[in-house]
Design a protein around this motif. Structure first.
Motif, PDB file in Angstrom:
ATOM      1  N   ASN A 185       0.847  -1.195   0.000  1.00 24.41           N
ATOM      2  CA  ASN A 185       0.000   0.000   0.000  1.00 24.41           C
ATOM      3  C   ASN A 185       0.882   1.245   0.000  1.00 24.41           C
ATOM      4  N   PRO A 186       1.405   1.640  -1.167  1.00 23.96           N
ATOM      5  CA  PRO A 186       2.326   2.779  -1.235  1.00 23.96           C
ATOM      6  C   PRO A 186       1.666   4.070  -0.756  1.00 23.96           C
ATOM      7  N   PRO A 187       2.369   4.908  -0.029  1.00 21.00           N
ATOM      8  CA  PRO A 187       1.820   6.198   0.412  1.00 21.00           C
ATOM      9  C   PRO A 187       1.431   7.074  -0.773  1.00 21.00           C
ATOM     10  N   ARG A 188       0.287   7.731  -0.649  1.00 14.62           N
ATOM     11  CA  ARG A 188      -0.234   8.584  -1.728  1.00 14.62           C
ATOM     12  C   ARG A 188      -1.348   9.443  -1.161  1.00 14.62           C
ATOM     13  N   ALA A 189      -1.828  10.380  -1.976  1.00 18.86           N
ATOM     14  CA  ALA A 189      -2.963  11.197  -1.575  1.00 18.86           C
ATOM     15  C   ALA A 189      -4.236  10.352  -1.573  1.00 18.86           C
ATOM     16  N   VAL A 190      -5.114  10.583  -0.601  1.00 26.21           N
ATOM     17  CA  VAL A 190      -6.379   9.845  -0.533  1.00 26.21           C
ATOM     18  C   VAL A 190      -7.201  10.095  -1.784  1.00 26.21           C
ATOM     19  N   ASN A 191      -7.308  11.352  -2.183  1.00 31.58           N
ATOM     20  CA  ASN A 191      -8.052  11.733  -3.390  1.00 31.58           C
ATOM     21  C   ASN A 191      -7.077  12.316  -4.400  1.00 31.58           C
ATOM     22  N   PRO A 192      -6.798  11.617  -5.482  1.00 29.75           N
ATOM     23  CA  PRO A 192      -5.799  12.115  -6.437  1.00 29.75           C
ATOM     24  C   PRO A 192      -6.242  13.356  -7.197  1.00 29.75           C
ATOM     25  N   LYS A 193      -7.517  13.705  -7.154  1.00 25.63           N
ATOM     26  CA  LYS A 193      -8.026  14.835  -7.926  1.00 25.63           C
ATOM     27  C   LYS A 193      -8.207  16.102  -7.104  1.00 25.63           C
ATOM     28  N   ILE A 194      -7.542  16.208  -5.962  1.00 28.23           N
ATOM     29  CA  ILE A 194      -7.554  17.461  -5.208  1.00 28.23           C
ATOM     30  C   ILE A 194      -6.705  18.484  -5.962  1.00 28.23           C
ATOM     31  N   LEU A 195      -7.281  19.619  -6.309  1.00 29.42           N
ATOM     32  CA  LEU A 195      -6.564  20.649  -7.059  1.00 29.42           C
ATOM     33  C   LEU A 195      -5.649  21.421  -6.125  1.00 29.42           C
ATOM     34  N   LEU A 196      -4.353  21.455  -6.450  1.00 34.77           N
ATOM     35  CA  LEU A 196      -3.374  22.167  -5.640  1.00 34.77           C
ATOM     36  C   LEU A 196      -3.150  23.586  -6.138  1.00 34.77           C
ATOM     37  N   THR A 197      -2.942  23.748  -7.442  1.00 37.70           N
ATOM     38  CA  THR A 197      -2.721  25.073  -8.033  1.00 37.70           C
ATOM     39  C   THR A 197      -2.856  24.954  -9.542  1.00 37.70           C
ATOM     40  N   LYS A 198      -2.691  26.060 -10.229  1.00 33.60           N
ATOM     41  CA  LYS A 198      -2.754  26.088 -11.698  1.00 33.60           C
ATOM     42  C   LYS A 198      -1.442  26.641 -12.248  1.00 33.60           C
ATOM     43  N   LEU A 199      -1.054  26.136 -13.403  1.00 33.04           N
ATOM     44  CA  LEU A 199       0.178  26.581 -14.059  1.00 33.04           C
ATOM     45  C   LEU A 199      -0.127  27.022 -15.487  1.00 33.04           C
ATOM     46  N   ARG A 200       0.762  27.840 -16.027  1.00 31.88           N
ATOM     47  CA  ARG A 200       0.722  28.238 -17.424  1.00 31.88           C
ATOM     48  C   ARG A 200       2.114  28.050 -18.016  1.00 31.88           C
ATOM     49  N   PRO A 201       2.234  27.996 -19.355  1.00 30.18           N
ATOM     50  CA  PRO A 201       3.525  27.680 -19.979  1.00 30.18           C
ATOM     51  C   PRO A 201       4.672  28.518 -19.419  1.00 30.18           C
ATOM     52  N   GLY A 202       5.757  27.831 -19.099  1.00 31.86           N
ATOM     53  CA  GLY A 202       6.926  28.470 -18.522  1.00 31.86           C
ATOM     54  C   GLY A 202       6.978  28.416 -17.014  1.00 31.86           C
ATOM     55  N   GLN A 203       5.856  28.092 -16.361  1.00 36.84           N
ATOM     56  CA  GLN A 203       5.821  28.000 -14.898  1.00 36.84           C
ATOM     57  C   GLN A 203       6.103  26.565 -14.460  1.00 36.84           C
ATOM     58  N   GLU A 204       6.729  26.427 -13.292  1.00 40.25           N
ATOM     59  CA  GLU A 204       7.091  25.095 -12.790  1.00 40.25           C
ATOM     60  C   GLU A 204       7.150  25.100 -11.275  1.00 40.25           C
ATOM     61  N   ILE A 205       7.081  23.891 -10.718  1.00 38.99           N
ATOM     62  CA  ILE A 205       7.168  23.694  -9.264  1.00 38.99           C
ATOM     63  C   ILE A 205       8.097  22.520  -9.010  1.00 38.99           C
ATOM     64  N   HIS A 206       9.078  22.733  -8.140  1.00 40.50           N
ATOM     65  CA  HIS A 206       9.978  21.665  -7.705  1.00 40.50           C
ATOM     66  C   HIS A 206      10.154  21.790  -6.191  1.00 40.50           C
ATOM     67  N   LEU A 207       9.718  20.778  -5.472  1.00 38.36           N
ATOM     68  CA  LEU A 207       9.795  20.833  -4.010  1.00 38.36           C
ATOM     69  C   LEU A 207       9.844  19.427  -3.422  1.00 38.36           C
ATOM     70  N   GLU A 208      10.199  19.385  -2.147  1.00 38.85           N
ATOM     71  CA  GLU A 208      10.241  18.127  -1.397  1.00 38.85           C
ATOM     72  C   GLU A 208       9.419  18.284  -0.126  1.00 38.85           C
ATOM     73  N   MET A 209       8.697  17.227   0.256  1.00 38.28           N
ATOM     74  CA  MET A 209       7.814  17.290   1.425  1.00 38.28           C
ATOM     75  C   MET A 209       8.137  16.155   2.382  1.00 38.28           C
ATOM     76  N   HIS A 210       8.078  16.448   3.667  1.00 35.17           N
ATOM     77  CA  HIS A 210       8.275  15.442   4.705  1.00 35.17           C
ATOM     78  C   HIS A 210       6.994  15.323   5.519  1.00 35.17           C
ATOM     79  N   ALA A 211       6.455  14.118   5.597  1.00 33.29           N
ATOM     80  CA  ALA A 211       5.228  13.849   6.352  1.00 33.29           C
ATOM     81  C   ALA A 211       5.566  13.113   7.635  1.00 33.29           C
ATOM     82  N   ILE A 212       4.868  13.466   8.716  1.00 35.40           N
ATOM     83  CA  ILE A 212       5.107  12.851  10.014  1.00 35.40           C
ATOM     84  C   ILE A 212       3.775  12.433  10.638  1.00 35.40           C
TER      85      ILE A 212
END
Length: 379
Positions: A185-212
């Protein structure tokens, strides 16, 4: 013999409520023993699950007082542990959403991780984080134009790649032994279709998250329930016309009405499905079909034609719980986990009381007794 059933009822009248205070404790009724006993508690305790599904459960808890019911409700909200994103390391974020807002949204995403598989969060996060208490995720996504988009297309989904960033973009990064630990049972979001944000061409997001692992007392993002509430079981007693001072003789299972119209007016004064209209040998009767569906509006008490034909109340020790899971636990598992937490709290309280008792008894000992006790311990 006293009517113990009436003592369980909070009585509802047209403009007031009576019999509010509980009287099931010693000394209230002469000649009756109401001392608390474990055997009696077990005999009257009843737990009955009414509705079961993966994300919602409704169950009856009978034979306890309001303090126990409220303790379970508060434990469900604030003390059942879950896993949520606690720290976000932002490497690059050129979206329209600020780093702090995006981090907050990520923390609120329910994660499908069994908290029983992880240890509690370390006190010193910098030096104490291991694969046993921390789960790592990453989010690496960029927006670009679609080469096959039509010239007059207006839909961003058809114009761009990754125009909407959903929770399914959150990727688990196994650490240490986690690949085998969470293999089924690999860790993942309960609902994969939760909208986080919107992007347009040229925009990007790179980050790391730690869950406890933590609980709702720390932050509401760790609460395993969307709602956790209870209400008292409604009580509807039909009374036939007669001596108003002898209610016991007036109680009936079904009440005769003059005609169909009157029976339907009686039925419609309650919620849907509470009262049933039946025709027997040319006469119309009403009977209580499902009192738990009643919302206790007391509208029936406002209709003069039905005055004295019905008694409303709520059973003070019958709690109807409604619990909706956010997805970390199946809904039917939440109550047993809450009871386990309550039992641990009781064990801790008992240990503290026993420690205080030992300290108090030690403080009352005479000097000679203290010397004898020291000699026994040294021997």
């Amino acid at each position: 013999m006293a009517d113990t059933t009436s003592r369980r009822l909070v009585e509802l009248h047209k403009e007031h409520i009576s019999n509010i205070s509980s009287t099931d404790y010693p000394g209230v009724y002469p000649g009756e023993d109401h001392e608390w006993r474990l055997e009696d508690f077990k005999k009257h305790l009843k737990i009955d699950f009414q509705t079961l599904s993966e994300d919602r459960v409704e169950f009856d808890l009978v034979g306890v007082d309001a303090s126990v019911a409220n303790a379970i409700r508060r434990i469900l909200i604030a003390e059942v542990p879950t896993v949520a994103i606690e720290r976000v390391y932002m490497y690059n974020n050129t979206s329209i959403m600020q780093d702090e807002v995006l981090s907050h949204r990520l923390g609120l995403v329910p994660l499908n991780i069994d908290p029983r598989m992880l240890d509690d969060a370390p006190l010193d996060y910098q030096t104490g984080s291991t694969d046993r208490n921390t789960v790592v995720f990453s989010l690496d996504i960029e927006c670009s134009d679609r080469e096959d988009a039509k010239p007059n297309e207006k839909d961003p989904e058809k114009l761009y790649y990754n125009s909407n960033v959903f929770a399914e973009a959150i990727t688990w990064v196994p650490q240490g032994e986690q690949a085998s630990l969470f293999a089924s049972n690999p860790p993942r979001a309960v609902n994969p279709k939760i909208l986080l944000t919107k992007l347009r061409p040229g925009q990007e997001i790179h980050l790391e998250m730690h869950a406890i692992k933590s609980n709702g007392r720390d932050h509401t993002k760790f609460s395993p329930v969307a709602t956790a509430s209870y209400r008292l079981m409604p009580h509807i007693q039909l009374l036939k016309p007669g001596d108003r001072y002898d209610e016991a003789k007036r109680r009936v299972e079904k009440l005769e009405m003059k005609n169909q119209e009157q029976a339907e007016r009686f039925r419609d004064a309650f919620g849907d499905g509470v009262i049933e209209v039946k025709k027997e040998r040319g006469k119309y009767f009403v009977r209580v079909k499902d009192p738990r569906r009643d919302t206790v509006t007391r509208r029936i008490l406002e209709l003069p034609e039905f005055e004295g034909t019905v008694k409303l109340g709520r059973v003070r020790d019958w709690f109807i719980f409604s619990v909706e899971s956010t997805g970390q636990y199946p809904a039917q598992d939440l109550f047993p986990v809450a009871v386990s937490v309550l039992r641990e709290k009781v064990r801790g309280l008992r240990a503290d009381v026993e420690r205080l008792q030992r300290e108090w008894e030690g403080s009352r000992a005479t000097p000679g007794e203290e010397a004898e006790r020291d000699a026994e311990m040294s021997g």
